[in-house]
Design a protein around this motif. Sequence first.
Motif, PDB file in Angstrom:
ATOM      1  N   THR A   1     -13.915   3.670   0.253  1.00  0.00           N
ATOM      2  CA  THR A   1     -13.460   4.072   1.711  1.00  0.00           C
ATOM      3  C   THR A   1     -14.555   3.176   2.806  1.00  0.00           C
ATOM      4  O   THR A   1     -15.456   3.544   1.792  1.00  0.00           O
ATOM      5  CB  THR A   1     -12.731   5.104   1.978  1.00  0.00           C
ATOM      6  OG1 THR A   1     -12.044   5.733   3.394  1.00  0.00           O
ATOM      7  CG2 THR A   1     -13.765   5.698   1.785  1.00  0.00           C
TER       8      THR A   1
ATOM      9  N   LEU B   1     -11.715  12.589   3.686  1.00  0.00           N
ATOM     10  CA  LEU B   1     -10.098  12.482   4.825  1.00  0.00           C
ATOM     11  C   LEU B   1      -9.170  12.647   3.801  1.00  0.00           C
ATOM     12  O   LEU B   1      -9.051  11.698   2.805  1.00  0.00           O
ATOM     13  CB  LEU B   1     -10.707  11.471   5.756  1.00  0.00           C
ATOM     14  CG  LEU B   1      -9.065  11.989   7.394  1.00  0.00           C
ATOM     15  CD1 LEU B   1      -9.718  12.570   7.659  1.00  0.00           C
ATOM     16  CD2 LEU B   1      -9.745  10.731   8.091  1.00  0.00           C
TER      17      LEU B   1
ATOM     18  N   TYR C   1     -15.164   8.375   6.292  1.00  0.00           N
ATOM     19  CA  TYR C   1     -13.712   9.042   5.990  1.00  0.00           C
ATOM     20  C   TYR C   1     -13.953   9.152   4.032  1.00  0.00           C
ATOM     21  O   TYR C   1     -12.523   9.656   4.329  1.00  0.00           O
ATOM     22  CB  TYR C   1     -12.513   7.563   6.190  1.00  0.00           C
ATOM     23  CG  TYR C   1     -12.099   7.123   7.410  1.00  0.00           C
ATOM     24  CD1 TYR C   1     -12.348   7.644   8.431  1.00  0.00           C
ATOM     25  CD2 TYR C   1     -12.303   5.670   7.401  1.00  0.00           C
ATOM     26  CE1 TYR C   1     -12.485   7.647   9.940  1.00  0.00           C
ATOM     27  CE2 TYR C   1     -12.502   5.397   8.276  1.00  0.00           C
ATOM     28  CZ  TYR C   1     -12.362   5.710   9.938  1.00  0.00           C
ATOM     29  OH  TYR C   1     -12.339   5.505  11.350  1.00  0.00           O
TER      30      TYR C   1
ATOM     31  N   SER D   1       2.069   9.254   0.506  1.00  0.00           N
ATOM     32  CA  SER D   1       3.065   9.522   0.728  1.00  0.00           C
ATOM     33  C   SER D   1       2.411   9.699   2.523  1.00  0.00           C
ATOM     34  O   SER D   1       3.813  10.236   3.260  1.00  0.00           O
ATOM     35  CB  SER D   1       2.472  11.685  -0.191  1.00  0.00           C
ATOM     36  OG  SER D   1       2.408  11.085  -1.055  1.00  0.00           O
ATOM     37  N   PHE D   2       1.482   9.577   3.338  1.00  0.00           N
ATOM     38  CA  PHE D   2       1.275   9.418   3.886  1.00  0.00           C
ATOM     39  C   PHE D   2       1.812  10.358   4.965  1.00  0.00           C
ATOM     40  O   PHE D   2       2.302  10.961   6.021  1.00  0.00           O
ATOM     41  CB  PHE D   2       1.963   8.078   4.652  1.00  0.00           C
ATOM     42  CG  PHE D   2       1.138   7.102   3.615  1.00  0.00           C
ATOM     43  CD1 PHE D   2       0.012   6.305   3.702  1.00  0.00           C
ATOM     44  CD2 PHE D   2       1.733   6.282   2.968  1.00  0.00           C
ATOM     45  CE1 PHE D   2      -0.827   5.444   3.227  1.00  0.00           C
ATOM     46  CE2 PHE D   2       1.344   4.899   2.570  1.00  0.00           C
ATOM     47  CZ  PHE D   2       0.173   4.466   2.733  1.00  0.00           C
TER      48      PHE D   2
ATOM     49  N   ARG E   1      -4.752   0.226  -3.548  1.00  0.00           N
ATOM     50  CA  ARG E   1      -4.825   1.689  -2.974  1.00  0.00           C
ATOM     51  C   ARG E   1      -6.002   2.462  -2.405  1.00  0.00           C
ATOM     52  O   ARG E   1      -7.188   1.257  -2.787  1.00  0.00           O
ATOM     53  CB  ARG E   1      -4.541   2.702  -4.739  1.00  0.00           C
ATOM     54  CG  ARG E   1      -3.800   2.346  -5.417  1.00  0.00           C
ATOM     55  CD  ARG E   1      -2.275   3.544  -5.062  1.00  0.00           C
ATOM     56  NE  ARG E   1      -2.784   4.922  -4.522  1.00  0.00           N
ATOM     57  CZ  ARG E   1      -1.616   5.724  -4.579  1.00  0.00           C
ATOM     58  NH1 ARG E   1      -0.854   5.462  -3.545  1.00  0.00           N
ATOM     59  NH2 ARG E   1      -2.155   7.104  -4.902  1.00  0.00           N
ATOM     60  N   GLY E   2      -6.830   3.716  -2.160  1.00  0.00           N
ATOM     61  CA  GLY E   2      -7.696   3.620  -1.955  1.00  0.00           C
ATOM     62  C   GLY E   2      -8.367   4.337  -2.307  1.00  0.00           C
ATOM     63  O   GLY E   2      -8.291   5.167  -3.117  1.00  0.00           O
TER      64      GLY E   2
ATOM     65  N   HIS F   1      -6.092   5.826   6.300  1.00  0.00           N
ATOM     66  CA  HIS F   1      -5.910   4.773   5.407  1.00  0.00           C
ATOM     67  C   HIS F   1      -5.241   4.282   5.932  1.00  0.00           C
ATOM     68  O   HIS F   1      -5.111   2.991   5.738  1.00  0.00           O
ATOM     69  CB  HIS F   1      -3.892   6.332   5.717  1.00  0.00           C
ATOM     70  CG  HIS F   1      -3.736   6.734   4.838  1.00  0.00           C
ATOM     71  ND1 HIS F   1      -3.025   8.306   5.508  1.00  0.00           N
ATOM     72  CD2 HIS F   1      -3.136   7.118   3.301  1.00  0.00           C
ATOM     73  CE1 HIS F   1      -3.118   9.344   4.525  1.00  0.00           C
ATOM     74  NE2 HIS F   1      -3.097   8.649   3.103  1.00  0.00           N
TER      75      HIS F   1
ATOM     76  N   TYR G   1       0.838  -0.835  -0.148  1.00  0.00           N
ATOM     77  CA  TYR G   1      -0.126   0.049  -0.231  1.00  0.00           C
ATOM     78  C   TYR G   1       0.820   1.506  -0.170  1.00  0.00           C
ATOM     79  O   TYR G   1       1.505   1.533   1.289  1.00  0.00           O
ATOM     80  CB  TYR G   1      -1.192  -0.180   1.062  1.00  0.00           C
ATOM     81  CG  TYR G   1      -1.808   1.540   1.072  1.00  0.00           C
ATOM     82  CD1 TYR G   1      -2.170   1.835   0.348  1.00  0.00           C
ATOM     83  CD2 TYR G   1      -2.113   1.741   2.766  1.00  0.00           C
ATOM     84  CE1 TYR G   1      -3.169   3.088   0.320  1.00  0.00           C
ATOM     85  CE2 TYR G   1      -3.543   2.491   2.709  1.00  0.00           C
ATOM     86  CZ  TYR G   1      -3.538   3.473   1.609  1.00  0.00           C
ATOM     87  OH  TYR G   1      -4.593   4.108   1.830  1.00  0.00           O
TER      88      TYR G   1
HETATM   89  P1  ADP Z   1      -0.425   9.852  -2.923  1.00  0.00           P
HETATM   90  O1  ADP Z   1       0.806  10.668  -2.537  1.00  0.00           O
HETATM   91  O2  ADP Z   1       0.430   8.769  -3.268  1.00  0.00           O
HETATM   92  O3  ADP Z   1      -1.774   9.589  -3.198  1.00  0.00           O
HETATM   93  P2  ADP Z   1      -1.945   9.651   0.108  1.00  0.00           P
HETATM   94  O4  ADP Z   1      -1.034   9.717   1.469  1.00  0.00           O
HETATM   95  O5  ADP Z   1      -2.664  10.564  -0.197  1.00  0.00           O
HETATM   96  O6  ADP Z   1      -0.578   9.432  -1.459  1.00  0.00           O
HETATM   97  O7  ADP Z   1      -2.710   8.453  -0.308  1.00  0.00           O
HETATM   98  C1  ADP Z   1      -1.998   7.596  -0.679  1.00  0.00           C
HETATM   99  C2  ADP Z   1      -3.286   6.413  -0.561  1.00  0.00           C
HETATM  100  O8  ADP Z   1      -4.246   6.476   0.042  1.00  0.00           O
HETATM  101  C3  ADP Z   1      -3.911   6.360  -2.208  1.00  0.00           C
HETATM  102  O9  ADP Z   1      -4.938   5.574  -2.767  1.00  0.00           O
HETATM  103  C4  ADP Z   1      -5.150   7.190  -1.758  1.00  0.00           C
HETATM  104  O10 ADP Z   1      -6.313   7.582  -2.463  1.00  0.00           O
HETATM  105  C5  ADP Z   1      -5.862   6.631  -0.703  1.00  0.00           C
HETATM  106  N1  ADP Z   1      -6.150   7.065   0.784  1.00  0.00           N
HETATM  107  C6  ADP Z   1      -6.325   8.638   0.986  1.00  0.00           C
HETATM  108  N2  ADP Z   1      -7.058   9.123   1.861  1.00  0.00           N
HETATM  109  C7  ADP Z   1      -8.204   8.319   1.770  1.00  0.00           C
HETATM  110  C8  ADP Z   1      -9.097   7.953   2.961  1.00  0.00           C
HETATM  111  N3  ADP Z   1      -9.547   8.989   3.263  1.00  0.00           N
HETATM  112  N4  ADP Z   1      -9.914   6.599   2.783  1.00  0.00           N
HETATM  113  C9  ADP Z   1      -9.450   6.279   1.823  1.00  0.00           C
HETATM  114  N5  ADP Z   1      -8.393   5.898   0.552  1.00  0.00           N
HETATM  115  C10 ADP Z   1      -7.354   7.028   1.230  1.00  0.00           C
END
Ligand code: ADP
Length: 162
Positions: free
Chosen positions: A119, A126, A123, A9-10, A87-88, A17, A6
Amino acid sequence: MKRAVYPGSFDPITNGHIYIAERAAAIFDELWVSILVNPQKHYLFSVEERYAMARDAFSAFPNIRVDHFTGLLVDYLRQQDLQVIVRGLRAMSDFEYEFQMALMNRQLAPEVETIFIVTDAKYSYLSSSAIRDIFQFGGSIESMVPPCVIRHLHRRFFSDSQ
Ligand code: ADP
């Protein structure tokens, strides 16, 4: 043994997440939550801080491992012998970007599969950027991130002398 990654950037990790990672960890033998270090991108938190927060958030999950990487995601998968990208998805607005990324990664590495986990409705609004903004302007984020993230945000915005 099926191992998935998974990536993200986190910056910082949120309960959204964590929700995705927990569901993925229930499907795969091992889930790697892997923090991307893109030298072109400006992050609020260093990779060490993002790593520490994610480690803390997943400390109770025996089959979730936290790692970080730089460079192409598909190269990282090959090096670490990971087969699946998780991915989410929060909304249709995520879909187009994620779909393009999945197609590009398939072009680069046809053996790799991308799967999407939807999700929870609570969330869906979020994001890490929303957390950074809300915190900075004094809003409450207790229900949106784990406690270690709140501690790191306090340190970053209120204790750093930079
Ligand atoms: P990136 O810069 O790779 O998009 P993120 O940390 O923003 O990194 O997101 C990583 C993954 O988590 C992506 O697939 C994003 O769609 C998913 N994601 C981010 N926030 C949420 C959330 N609230 N619910 C579900 N998935 C999420």
